[in-house]
Design an enzyme around this catalytic site. Structure first.
Site, PDB file in Angstrom:
ATOM      1  N   ARG A   1       0.813  -1.220   0.000  1.00 23.94           N
ATOM      2  CA  ARG A   1       0.000   0.000   0.000  1.00 23.94           C
ATOM      3  C   ARG A   1       0.842   1.264   0.000  1.00 23.94           C
ATOM      4  O   ARG A   1       0.548   2.210  -0.735  1.00 23.94           O
ATOM      5  CB  ARG A   1      -0.949  -0.019   1.199  1.00 23.94           C
ATOM      6  CG  ARG A   1      -1.857   1.213   1.330  1.00 23.94           C
ATOM      7  CD  ARG A   1      -2.459   1.701   0.034  1.00 23.94           C
ATOM      8  NE  ARG A   1      -3.126   0.650  -0.733  1.00 23.94           N
ATOM      9  CZ  ARG A   1      -3.386   0.706  -2.023  1.00 23.94           C
ATOM     10  NH1 ARG A   1      -2.973   1.753  -2.737  1.00 23.94           N
ATOM     11  NH2 ARG A   1      -3.989  -0.286  -2.640  1.00 23.94           N
TER      12      ARG A   1
ATOM     13  N   LYS B   1       2.191  24.801  -2.418  1.00 20.72           N
ATOM     14  CA  LYS B   1       0.916  24.161  -2.077  1.00 20.72           C
ATOM     15  C   LYS B   1       1.056  22.644  -2.209  1.00 20.72           C
ATOM     16  O   LYS B   1       0.529  22.012  -3.119  1.00 20.72           O
ATOM     17  CB  LYS B   1      -0.191  24.691  -2.983  1.00 20.72           C
ATOM     18  CG  LYS B   1      -0.447  26.182  -2.780  1.00 20.72           C
ATOM     19  CD  LYS B   1      -1.476  26.722  -3.757  1.00 20.72           C
ATOM     20  CE  LYS B   1      -1.693  28.214  -3.559  1.00 20.72           C
ATOM     21  NZ  LYS B   1      -2.655  28.784  -4.539  1.00 20.72           N
TER      22      LYS B   1
ATOM     23  N   LYS C   1       4.338  38.775  -1.065  1.00 20.93           N
ATOM     24  CA  LYS C   1       2.972  38.569  -1.512  1.00 20.93           C
ATOM     25  C   LYS C   1       2.072  39.698  -1.009  1.00 20.93           C
ATOM     26  O   LYS C   1       2.538  40.641  -0.355  1.00 20.93           O
ATOM     27  CB  LYS C   1       2.488  37.198  -1.047  1.00 20.93           C
ATOM     28  CG  LYS C   1       3.317  36.055  -1.657  1.00 20.93           C
ATOM     29  CD  LYS C   1       2.909  34.700  -1.152  1.00 20.93           C
ATOM     30  CE  LYS C   1       1.543  34.264  -1.659  1.00 20.93           C
ATOM     31  NZ  LYS C   1       1.550  34.055  -3.127  1.00 20.93           N
TER      32      LYS C   1
ATOM     33  N   GLU D   1       4.686  40.031  -5.811  1.00 22.98           N
ATOM     34  CA  GLU D   1       3.376  39.689  -6.380  1.00 22.98           C
ATOM     35  C   GLU D   1       2.591  40.978  -6.591  1.00 22.98           C
ATOM     36  O   GLU D   1       2.450  41.788  -5.676  1.00 22.98           O
ATOM     37  CB  GLU D   1       2.638  38.769  -5.418  1.00 22.98           C
ATOM     38  CG  GLU D   1       1.233  38.393  -5.863  1.00 22.98           C
ATOM     39  CD  GLU D   1       0.516  37.586  -4.794  1.00 22.98           C
ATOM     40  OE1 GLU D   1       0.705  36.354  -4.767  1.00 22.98           O
ATOM     41  OE2 GLU D   1      -0.212  38.182  -3.974  1.00 22.98           O
TER      42      GLU D   1
ATOM     43  N   ASP E   1      -0.460  38.288 -10.646  1.00 21.76           N
ATOM     44  CA  ASP E   1      -1.375  37.398  -9.936  1.00 21.76           C
ATOM     45  C   ASP E   1      -2.812  37.594 -10.405  1.00 21.76           C
ATOM     46  O   ASP E   1      -3.384  38.685 -10.285  1.00 21.76           O
ATOM     47  CB  ASP E   1      -1.278  37.657  -8.434  1.00 21.76           C
ATOM     48  CG  ASP E   1      -2.118  36.677  -7.633  1.00 21.76           C
ATOM     49  OD1 ASP E   1      -2.058  35.467  -7.914  1.00 21.76           O
ATOM     50  OD2 ASP E   1      -2.845  37.128  -6.729  1.00 21.76           O
TER      51      ASP E   1
END
Length: 294
Positions: free
Chosen positions: A103, A140, A172, A202, A223
């Site tokens: 697995r 992410k 950001k 950004e 962005d």
């Protein structure tokens, strides 16, 4: 082609041991209940879906950690295109050991192959665009899986963005708000960061593009801009300085990536390569029964 040289062996061993403890615990009770001592088998791991193979050295490491006496043969090539039915690995030895590692090996193969498959699709989608932009990942990623998931992006033909918060300055929207604006944020970052580190900003508007240019940003990320504004932004940046790298980000999909590439950006970051990718369907089947050793 990317392979084990791009993975930290110590990290891999540590992670695999933790994942095996999670899955096996004190023992595989189902296999222990029905298998006579010494039962041996040959197993094949094969694709049930077309895609790109990734994670073969990782699966090999899983079986080696479970039982070093298992004979594992790599049949497919890392990064190769897979058709339905193609065999990735053959494993021979203790049936208990094979089933105990099954697995985890499959989970990793399926996840990494899914990422490589998705990445290859994005890379292929911008083929022929000149200059061709890089398809890159983001942060992410699944906690504990970042190194492996970014590795799978490279196997699929993509490139990596920064690995974590420590290895690049990336300002950001919340950084810009906290600093009081683009210029102030860049100025503070420039004063703090070493001279060898580039600064990325950004931006969400053409006004912020101008501010980032004036502030001396090395990389400007556009962005969530539509392609018309993106084209204008690229034009302004190129007129100001050809050295500035232009990145596009935000909601990039297979249906939009080519149009984004045609705006002239250098880099396209795609969070979906890792945060919501579908695993490739891969299975392990035991072959003929082998001898039971006394």
């Amino acid at each position: 082609m990317a392979d084990t040289m791009h993975l930290d062996p110590a990290y891999l061993k540590e992670q695999i041991r933790a994942w095996l403890r999670e899955d096996i615990g004190p023992g595989d009770i189902s296999s222990l209940a029905i298998l006579p001592e010494g039962h041996r088998s040959r197993a094949v791991i094969h694709a049930k879906q077309a895609g790109v193979a990734a994670g073969l050295p990782v699966a090999e490491a899983v079986f080696a950690e479970v039982d070093a006496s298992l004979a594992v043969k790599r049949v497919a090539r890392e990064g190769a295109a897979l058709a339905v039915g193609d065999v990735l690995l053959e494993v021979e030895g203790s049936t208990l050991s094979i089933l105990s590692g099954e697995r985890l090996a499959l989970n990793l193969l399926q996840r990494l192959s899914g990422i490589a498959t998705a990445t290859r699709a994005f890379v292929d989608a911008v083929e022929g665009v000149e200059p061709k932009p890089r398809i890159v990942d983001t942060r992410k990623t699944t906690p504990g899986m970042r190194q492996l998931e970014k590795y799978a992006v490279r196997v699929g033909g993509g490139h990596n963005h920064r690995f974590a918060l420590f290895d690049a300055v990336m300002l950001k929207d919340n950084h810009i708000k906290a600093a009081g604006g683009v210029k102030e944020a860049v100025a503070r970052a420039r004063a703090y960061a070493p001279h060898t580190m580039r600064i990325e900003v950004e931006v969400e508007s053409l006004e912020q593009v101008e501010q980032a240019i004036e502030a001396g940003a090395d990389i400007i990320m556009l962005d969530n801009m539509d392609t018309a504004r993106m084209t204008e932004a690229v034009s302004r940046i190129r007129r100001a300085s050809p050295r500035i790298v232009v990145e596009a980000s935000g909601g990039v999909t297979l249906s939009t990536v080519r149009a984004i590439a045609e705006t002239g950006v250098d880099v396209i970051s795609v969070g979906g390569l890792t945060h919501s990718v579908k695993a490739l369907d891969i299975s392990l089947d035991l072959g003929e029964k082998k001898e039971v050793r006394a």
